[in-house]
Design a protein around this motif. Structure first.
Motif, short mmCIF file in Angstrom:
data_model
loop_
_atom_site.label_atom_id
_atom_site.label_comp_id
_atom_site.label_asym_id
_atom_site.label_seq_id
_atom_site.Cartn_x
_atom_site.Cartn_y
_atom_site.Cartn_z
N GLN A 23 0.86 -1.19 0.00
CA GLN A 23 0.00 0.00 0.00
C GLN A 23 0.89 1.23 0.00
N ARG A 24 0.46 2.26 -0.73
CA ARG A 24 1.15 3.55 -0.72
C ARG A 24 0.46 4.47 0.26
N PHE A 25 1.25 5.35 0.87
CA PHE A 25 0.74 6.30 1.85
C PHE A 25 1.34 7.67 1.57
N SER A 26 0.61 8.70 1.95
CA SER A 26 1.15 10.05 1.83
C SER A 26 2.35 10.18 2.76
N ALA A 27 3.35 10.91 2.33
CA ALA A 27 4.57 11.06 3.12
C ALA A 27 4.35 12.12 4.21
N THR A 28 3.44 11.79 5.11
CA THR A 28 3.08 12.66 6.22
C THR A 28 3.07 11.85 7.51
N ARG A 29 3.02 12.53 8.65
CA ARG A 29 2.92 11.82 9.92
C ARG A 29 1.64 10.97 9.95
N ARG A 30 0.57 11.50 9.39
CA ARG A 30 -0.69 10.74 9.33
C ARG A 30 -0.51 9.48 8.49
N GLY A 31 0.20 9.60 7.37
CA GLY A 31 0.47 8.43 6.52
C GLY A 31 1.26 7.38 7.26
N ALA A 32 2.24 7.81 8.05
CA ALA A 32 3.06 6.86 8.83
C ALA A 32 2.21 6.14 9.86
N ARG A 33 1.32 6.87 10.55
CA ARG A 33 0.43 6.23 11.53
C ARG A 33 -0.50 5.23 10.85
N LEU A 34 -1.04 5.61 9.70
CA LEU A 34 -1.94 4.72 8.97
C LEU A 34 -1.21 3.47 8.50
N ALA A 35 0.04 3.59 8.09
CA ALA A 35 0.83 2.43 7.66
C ALA A 35 0.94 1.43 8.80
N ARG A 36 1.23 1.92 9.98
CA ARG A 36 1.34 1.03 11.15
C ARG A 36 0.01 0.33 11.43
N ARG A 37 -1.07 1.09 11.43
CA ARG A 37 -2.38 0.51 11.72
C ARG A 37 -2.79 -0.54 10.69
N LEU A 38 -2.58 -0.24 9.42
CA LEU A 38 -2.95 -1.21 8.38
C LEU A 38 -2.05 -2.44 8.40
N ALA A 39 -0.79 -2.26 8.75
CA ALA A 39 0.11 -3.43 8.86
C ALA A 39 -0.39 -4.37 9.94
N LEU A 40 -0.76 -3.82 11.09
CA LEU A 40 -1.27 -4.66 12.18
C LEU A 40 -2.59 -5.31 11.82
N HIS A 41 -3.43 -4.59 11.11
CA HIS A 41 -4.71 -5.15 10.66
C HIS A 41 -4.46 -6.32 9.69
N GLN A 42 -3.51 -6.13 8.76
CA GLN A 42 -3.21 -7.20 7.81
C GLN A 42 -2.62 -8.41 8.51
N LEU A 43 -1.72 -8.19 9.46
CA LEU A 43 -1.16 -9.32 10.20
C LEU A 43 -2.25 -10.07 10.95
N ASP A 44 -3.19 -9.35 11.55
CA ASP A 44 -4.30 -10.00 12.24
C ASP A 44 -5.11 -10.84 11.26
N ALA A 45 -5.35 -10.32 10.06
CA ALA A 45 -6.08 -11.08 9.04
C ALA A 45 -5.31 -12.34 8.62
N TRP A 46 -3.99 -12.30 8.72
CA TRP A 46 -3.15 -13.45 8.39
C TRP A 46 -2.99 -14.40 9.57
N GLY A 47 -3.60 -14.11 10.70
CA GLY A 47 -3.55 -15.01 11.84
C GLY A 47 -2.57 -14.60 12.93
N VAL A 48 -2.03 -13.40 12.86
CA VAL A 48 -1.13 -12.90 13.90
C VAL A 48 -1.93 -11.91 14.74
N PRO A 49 -2.40 -12.32 15.91
CA PRO A 49 -3.31 -11.47 16.69
C PRO A 49 -2.64 -10.21 17.24
N TYR A 50 -3.45 -9.17 17.34
CA TYR A 50 -3.01 -7.95 18.01
C TYR A 50 -2.49 -8.32 19.39
#
Length: 139
Positions: free
Chosen positions: A14-41
């Motif tokens: 996924q691409r994100f805007s090069a902003t602090r908000r984009g960096a926070r969103l990258a972290r959140r979506l990474a954790l969401h994707q890992l959870d979908a792959w079976g790695v729980p929060y």
């Protein structure tokens, strides 16, 4: 709590805007994707991945930002390994681990990445660079 990804070959990008908000969103979506792959929060793997994504995304925004260009997060599951890649548009600045100064409040990001990852590095790309880190999925 231990977690292991069993979806060898799975990939998220996924691409994100090069902003602090984009960096926070990258972290959140990474954790969401890992959870979908079976790695729980809250699992060790999820927590380590969160720190690495946070640090690499923050570096892409702070040091690799080129006006009008996004950064990209890519998660790839290889045999027993989660590979995290963050790519930015600035190729001439290679990340380096510098000695931290006593009392410093910043400058520890790549120290954390190096401590958590089984391996990490930098590779060139057509435009910019990619900083990558790998985590063992079996804990």
């Amino acid at each position: 709590m231990n977690a292991e990804i069993t979806l060898a070959g799975a990939e998220f990008a996924q691409r994100f805007s090069a902003t602090r908000r984009g960096a926070r969103l990258a972290r959140r979506l990474a954790l969401h994707q890992l959870d979908a792959w079976g790695v729980p929060y809250g699992s060790e793997l999820s927590g380590d991945a969160a720190v690495i994504v946070s640090e690499l995304a923050a570096n892409a925004v702070l040091h690799g930002m080129v006006p009008g260009r996004d950064f990209e997060l890519r998660l790839t599951v290889l045999a027993g390994t989660l590979r995290i890649e963050v790519s930015d548009a600035r190729g001439e600045r290679e990340p380096e681990v510098r000695p931290s100064r006593p009392g410093a409040e910043s400058g520890f990001g790549l120290h954390l990445v190096g401590a958590l990852a089984t391996a990490w590095g930098v590779k060139d790309r057509a435009v910019g660079k990619t900083v990558w880190a790998e985590l063992a999925t079996a804990r």
